[in-house]
Design a protein around this motif. Structure first.
Motif, PDB file in Angstrom:
ATOM      1  N   SER A  32       0.829  -1.207   0.000  1.00 30.04           N
ATOM      2  CA  SER A  32       0.000   0.000   0.000  1.00 30.04           C
ATOM      3  C   SER A  32       0.864   1.258   0.000  1.00 30.04           C
ATOM      4  O   SER A  32       0.506   2.257  -0.640  1.00 30.04           O
ATOM      5  CB  SER A  32      -0.956   0.000   1.193  1.00 30.04           C
ATOM      6  OG  SER A  32      -0.245   0.037   2.409  1.00 30.04           O
ATOM      7  N   CYS A  86      -3.818   3.928   2.192  1.00 33.97           N
ATOM      8  CA  CYS A  86      -5.037   3.871   1.374  1.00 33.97           C
ATOM      9  C   CYS A  86      -5.670   5.253   1.233  1.00 33.97           C
ATOM     10  O   CYS A  86      -6.199   5.598   0.171  1.00 33.97           O
ATOM     11  CB  CYS A  86      -6.034   2.890   1.970  1.00 33.97           C
ATOM     12  SG  CYS A  86      -5.513   1.182   1.814  1.00 33.97           S
ATOM     13  N   LEU A  87      -5.605   6.054   2.286  1.00 32.97           N
ATOM     14  CA  LEU A  87      -6.093   7.431   2.206  1.00 32.97           C
ATOM     15  C   LEU A  87      -5.256   8.231   1.212  1.00 32.97           C
ATOM     16  O   LEU A  87      -5.797   9.014   0.420  1.00 32.97           O
ATOM     17  CB  LEU A  87      -6.051   8.085   3.588  1.00 32.97           C
ATOM     18  CG  LEU A  87      -6.455   9.548   3.649  1.00 32.97           C
ATOM     19  CD1 LEU A  87      -7.926   9.710   3.324  1.00 32.97           C
ATOM     20  CD2 LEU A  87      -6.121  10.131   5.005  1.00 32.97           C
ATOM     21  N   ILE A  89      -3.720   6.976  -1.352  1.00 34.29           N
ATOM     22  CA  ILE A  89      -4.109   6.476  -2.678  1.00 34.29           C
ATOM     23  C   ILE A  89      -5.391   7.155  -3.143  1.00 34.29           C
ATOM     24  O   ILE A  89      -5.498   7.608  -4.284  1.00 34.29           O
ATOM     25  CB  ILE A  89      -4.285   4.944  -2.647  1.00 34.29           C
ATOM     26  CG1 ILE A  89      -2.947   4.252  -2.421  1.00 34.29           C
ATOM     27  CG2 ILE A  89      -4.933   4.443  -3.936  1.00 34.29           C
ATOM     28  CD1 ILE A  89      -3.067   2.786  -2.094  1.00 34.29           C
ATOM     29  N   TYR A  90      -6.350   7.260  -2.235  1.00 36.64           N
ATOM     30  CA  TYR A  90      -7.623   7.903  -2.560  1.00 36.64           C
ATOM     31  C   TYR A  90      -7.415   9.364  -2.937  1.00 36.64           C
ATOM     32  O   TYR A  90      -7.955   9.845  -3.938  1.00 36.64           O
ATOM     33  CB  TYR A  90      -8.572   7.780  -1.374  1.00 36.64           C
ATOM     34  CG  TYR A  90      -9.900   8.452  -1.578  1.00 36.64           C
ATOM     35  CD1 TYR A  90     -10.839   7.911  -2.450  1.00 36.64           C
ATOM     36  CD2 TYR A  90     -10.203   9.640  -0.932  1.00 36.64           C
ATOM     37  CE1 TYR A  90     -12.061   8.537  -2.651  1.00 36.64           C
ATOM     38  CE2 TYR A  90     -11.412  10.275  -1.127  1.00 36.64           C
ATOM     39  CZ  TYR A  90     -12.336   9.721  -1.987  1.00 36.64           C
ATOM     40  OH  TYR A  90     -13.528  10.344  -2.191  1.00 36.64           O
ATOM     41  N   LEU A  91      -6.619  10.075  -2.141  1.00 32.53           N
ATOM     42  CA  LEU A  91      -6.350  11.476  -2.447  1.00 32.53           C
ATOM     43  C   LEU A  91      -5.544  11.619  -3.730  1.00 32.53           C
ATOM     44  O   LEU A  91      -5.728  12.579  -4.485  1.00 32.53           O
ATOM     45  CB  LEU A  91      -5.617  12.143  -1.273  1.00 32.53           C
ATOM     46  CG  LEU A  91      -6.434  12.296   0.010  1.00 32.53           C
ATOM     47  CD1 LEU A  91      -5.570  12.854   1.117  1.00 32.53           C
ATOM     48  CD2 LEU A  91      -7.659  13.152  -0.228  1.00 32.53           C
ATOM     49  N   LYS A  93      -5.831   9.705  -6.328  1.00 36.16           N
ATOM     50  CA  LYS A  93      -6.779   9.525  -7.433  1.00 36.16           C
ATOM     51  C   LYS A  93      -7.605  10.783  -7.662  1.00 36.16           C
ATOM     52  O   LYS A  93      -7.940  11.114  -8.796  1.00 36.16           O
ATOM     53  CB  LYS A  93      -7.717   8.356  -7.141  1.00 36.16           C
ATOM     54  CG  LYS A  93      -7.103   7.012  -7.340  1.00 36.16           C
ATOM     55  CD  LYS A  93      -8.124   5.925  -7.123  1.00 36.16           C
ATOM     56  CE  LYS A  93      -7.532   4.571  -7.376  1.00 36.16           C
ATOM     57  NZ  LYS A  93      -8.537   3.510  -7.214  1.00 36.16           N
ATOM     58  N   ILE A  94      -7.933  11.489  -6.581  1.00 33.98           N
ATOM     59  CA  ILE A  94      -8.735  12.708  -6.717  1.00 33.98           C
ATOM     60  C   ILE A  94      -7.920  13.818  -7.372  1.00 33.98           C
ATOM     61  O   ILE A  94      -8.391  14.490  -8.271  1.00 33.98           O
ATOM     62  CB  ILE A  94      -9.262  13.168  -5.338  1.00 33.98           C
ATOM     63  CG1 ILE A  94     -10.306  12.187  -4.826  1.00 33.98           C
ATOM     64  CG2 ILE A  94      -9.839  14.574  -5.407  1.00 33.98           C
ATOM     65  CD1 ILE A  94     -10.783  12.473  -3.434  1.00 33.98           C
TER      66      ILE A  94
END
Length: 99
Positions: A32, A86-87, A89-91, A93-94
């Motif tokens: 991750s 993971c947070l 990764i999410y940010l 992607k945004i």
């Protein structure tokens, strides 16, 4: 010569927690973290780094799990690090929708 009893884990649940945290938890943190890095920097460089640095990080996290007194606290730490990655990764992607 047998090992000194004071250095051995007393309960089977602690032994299981340390082994599983080192193997699975360390792998989850390593992967991750590198995936999160791939969203924020050049992903080709991160993939090449993962080939060697990922294995070294995983082995380091494996050893760290066995050095700790409580295996469940190591699991908690590894899960928090994985969730933080993971947070990221999410940010990633945004803020980088091209990838």
């Amino acid at each position: 010569m047998p090992a000194n009893k004071k250095h051995l884990t007393k309960s089977k649940s602690q032994r299981f927690a340390k082994i599983s945290a080192g193997m699975l938890g360390g792998y989850m943190v390593t992967e991750s973290l590198h995936i999160a890095l791939a969203f924020w920097v050049n992903h080709l460089v991160v993939l090449m780094t993962l080939r060697f640095g990922g294995f070294i990080l995983w082995v380091g996290l494996l050893i760290l799990a066995f050095l700790a007194k409580n295996g469940w606290k190591v699991w908690g730490l590894y899960l928090l690090l994985t969730l933080f990655s993971c947070l990221m990764i999410y940010l990633g992607k945004i803020y980088n929708p091209i990838i």
